[in-house]
Design a protein around this motif. Structure first.
Motif, PDB file in Angstrom:
ATOM      1  N   UNK A  70      37.675  46.627  30.310  1.00  0.00           N
ATOM      2  CA  UNK A  70      36.877  47.898  30.679  1.00  0.00           C
ATOM      3  C   UNK A  70      36.815  48.687  29.680  1.00  0.00           C
ATOM      4  N   UNK A  71      37.600  49.101  28.780  1.00  0.00           N
ATOM      5  CA  UNK A  71      37.762  49.824  27.532  1.00  0.00           C
ATOM      6  C   UNK A  71      36.731  49.568  26.700  1.00  0.00           C
ATOM      7  N   UNK A 154      32.364  40.018  36.018  1.00  0.00           N
ATOM      8  CA  UNK A 154      33.051  40.781  36.871  1.00  0.00           C
ATOM      9  C   UNK A 154      32.632  40.800  38.370  1.00  0.00           C
ATOM     10  N   UNK A 155      31.250  41.215  38.375  1.00  0.00           N
ATOM     11  CA  UNK A 155      30.575  41.059  39.798  1.00  0.00           C
ATOM     12  C   UNK A 155      30.587  39.920  40.238  1.00  0.00           C
ATOM     13  N   UNK A 156      30.197  38.687  39.597  1.00  0.00           N
ATOM     14  CA  UNK A 156      30.580  37.415  39.951  1.00  0.00           C
ATOM     15  C   UNK A 156      32.027  37.124  40.637  1.00  0.00           C
ATOM     16  N   UNK A 157      33.035  37.455  39.804  1.00  0.00           N
ATOM     17  CA  UNK A 157      34.260  37.427  40.613  1.00  0.00           C
ATOM     18  C   UNK A 157      34.661  37.968  41.344  1.00  0.00           C
ATOM     19  N   UNK A 228      41.463  53.858  41.394  1.00  0.00           N
ATOM     20  CA  UNK A 228      39.979  53.050  41.508  1.00  0.00           C
ATOM     21  C   UNK A 228      40.798  51.449  42.450  1.00  0.00           C
ATOM     22  N   UNK A 229      42.131  51.465  42.104  1.00  0.00           N
ATOM     23  CA  UNK A 229      42.883  50.252  42.628  1.00  0.00           C
ATOM     24  C   UNK A 229      42.857  50.475  43.927  1.00  0.00           C
ATOM     25  N   UNK A 230      43.296  51.861  44.280  1.00  0.00           N
ATOM     26  CA  UNK A 230      43.441  52.110  45.725  1.00  0.00           C
ATOM     27  C   UNK A 230      42.009  52.147  46.459  1.00  0.00           C
ATOM     28  N   UNK A 231      41.122  52.529  45.963  1.00  0.00           N
ATOM     29  CA  UNK A 231      39.695  52.464  46.572  1.00  0.00           C
ATOM     30  C   UNK A 231      39.285  50.897  46.723  1.00  0.00           C
ATOM     31  N   UNK A 232      39.495  50.174  45.860  1.00  0.00           N
ATOM     32  CA  UNK A 232      39.388  48.643  46.049  1.00  0.00           C
ATOM     33  C   UNK A 232      40.094  48.080  47.362  1.00  0.00           C
ATOM     34  N   UNK A 233      41.275  48.481  47.175  1.00  0.00           N
ATOM     35  CA  UNK A 233      42.110  48.056  48.480  1.00  0.00           C
ATOM     36  C   UNK A 233      41.602  48.378  49.582  1.00  0.00           C
ATOM     37  N   UNK A 234      41.350  49.818  49.774  1.00  0.00           N
ATOM     38  CA  UNK A 234      40.620  50.656  50.827  1.00  0.00           C
ATOM     39  C   UNK A 234      39.413  49.753  51.513  1.00  0.00           C
ATOM     40  N   UNK A 239      40.239  43.915  43.542  1.00  0.00           N
ATOM     41  CA  UNK A 239      40.873  44.957  42.624  1.00  0.00           C
ATOM     42  C   UNK A 239      40.667  44.792  41.173  1.00  0.00           C
ATOM     43  N   UNK A 240      40.600  43.549  40.573  1.00  0.00           N
ATOM     44  CA  UNK A 240      40.347  43.450  39.370  1.00  0.00           C
ATOM     45  C   UNK A 240      39.107  44.010  39.013  1.00  0.00           C
ATOM     46  N   UNK A 241      38.007  44.329  39.656  1.00  0.00           N
ATOM     47  CA  UNK A 241      37.021  44.923  39.661  1.00  0.00           C
ATOM     48  C   UNK A 241      37.132  46.454  39.392  1.00  0.00           C
TER      49      UNK A 241
END
Length: 387
Positions: A70-71, A154-157, A228-234, A239-241
């Motif tokens: 992402x960087x 990433x979106x497809x993933x 961001x990982x916490x938001x994805x889990x929630x 989580x990779x996204x």
């Protein structure tokens, strides 16, 4: 010696020696790490069965890899790309996905193959830029289109992960709705933050000072990653996204910290990310090479992934020439990280069996070997002709 101690010592030695072996073989470090992991696993250096700590650290290594990917994506720079290149880029991606789906369908392959064939990752393209120079036309084109392609991948993933886990039903469409809503909110957040930093640039400097003695840039980056990982889990999304979006956020809004990407990448590629690749290698038993049809399936996967890129890259011939278009295609035929990521997700969700998983891992290595050799041959031939 306990298993944990044995794993720690083995990992430490492999991480240390991998660059030396890669330099000796004139090869990228990543595939070397995978092969070393496979060899160490074959000799039982990672113990018997699964080790939760090893798997946990490897999983975080993968997420950090997505963060570093992402960087590479600065949305502001991407939006400034000339219209002709963007149009050709979208045509390339459209053709790439259409050919991948068509070939997989004609061969009776599952949707996992349809998802994997068109994947694009800029990870090894960055390694090529160090060897051939960032100013090479095909490198610049590959990075620009690679960034665009990785965003799509990433979106497809994320969508594929939802489909694999929940199937095509209410749960799947609810996850798609959540993903779309999340992306819309991200776009709104981007414009709001862009305006805020434009009116009050001192806020940016306050969050990440130019002269920083307390490593605030690293602290903010890690905080953004974990949030961001916490938001994805929630939200129940991939989580990779989230890790990827965290990297994009840092690259887009804090580009004034020119050394930040180097610092974050150096830590990742020097410690966490190699553990992920070594773990991937350790999950590939060398005796699997003796399985009937495995090498053939890996060769077919490799051939298809290279073929669809070579055909799709023809859209760039008019603007960049045939040689540059082919070089760009081969440079994008090595989506090693995302290929293994999707294969791992599919395998853990029982969407593919062990045989197909091992074929994908082997194909990822074959792609690097063939593509690197092809790039070397084309650049050498082109240099000879120009003399």
């Amino acid at each position: 010696m306990s298993t944990e101690v044995q794993i720690i010592v083995t990992l430490s030695l492999l991480i240390w020696v991998a660059p030396f072996i890669a330099r000796l073989l004139h090869f990228p470090t990543t595939p070397v790490e995978i092969v070393l992991g496979a060899v160490a696993g074959a000799f039982g250096l990672f113990g018997e069965g699964h080790n939760e700590l090893f798997e946990l650290v490897a999983e975080f290594g993968f997420l950090y890899l997505m963060f570093v990917a992402g960087l590479e994506v600065n949305v502001k720079k991407l939006l400034k790309t000339d219209t002709a290149t963007l149009k050709a880029g979208f045509a390339y991606l459209g053709l790439l996905y259409a050919l991948s789906v068509l070939i997989a369908y004609q061969l009776g392959m599952s949707f996992v193959f349809m998802v994997i064939f068109p994947l694009i990752s800029v990870g090894l393209i960055a390694a090529l830029s160090k060897e051939y120079g960032k100013d090479a036309p095909w490198i610049r084109l590959s990075i620009t289109i690679g960034i665009l392609g990785e965003l799509v991948s990433i979106i497809v993933l994320t969508l594929a992960s939802a489909g694999i886990h929940y199937g095509v039903g209410f749960e799947f469409f609810s996850k798609i709705t959540i993903l779309v809503a999340f992306i819309v909110l991200l776009v709104l957040f981007y414009y709001m933050l862009h305006l805020l930093f434009w009116w009050y640039p001192e806020i940016r400097s306050l969050m990440m000072p130019y002269f920083d003695t307390k490593e605030q840039d690293i602290r903010l980056s890690m905080a953004m990653l974990f949030i961001m990982l916490a938001i994805m889990i929630y939200l129940g999304l991939e989580v990779a996204f989230g890790a990827f979006i965290a990297g994009v956020f840092i690259a887009t809004f804090f580009a004034h910290k020119h050394d930040l990407e180097t610092k974050l990448s150096s830590f990742g590629f020097g410690f966490l990310i190699p553990i992920f690749f070594i773990h991937v290698g350790s999950s590939f038993p060398l005796e699997a090479l003796q399985k009937e049809g495995l090498v053939m399936l890996a060769a077919i996967i490799t051939a298809i992934m290279i073929f669809v890129r070579l055909v799709s890259a023809l859209v760039f011939v008019r603007g960049y020439g045939f040689a540059n278009a082919m070089l760009m295609a081969f440079s994008q035929a090595m989506p090693l990280t995302l290929l293994i990521a999707v294969a791992t997700i599919a395998y853990h969700a029982n969407s593919i069996d062990r045989f197909n998983y091992e074929a994908f891992v082997l194909a990822s290595l074959l792609e690097v070997l063939i593509s690197m050799a092809a790039i070397k041959l084309i650049t050498t031939a082109t240099a000879s002709e120009s003399r």
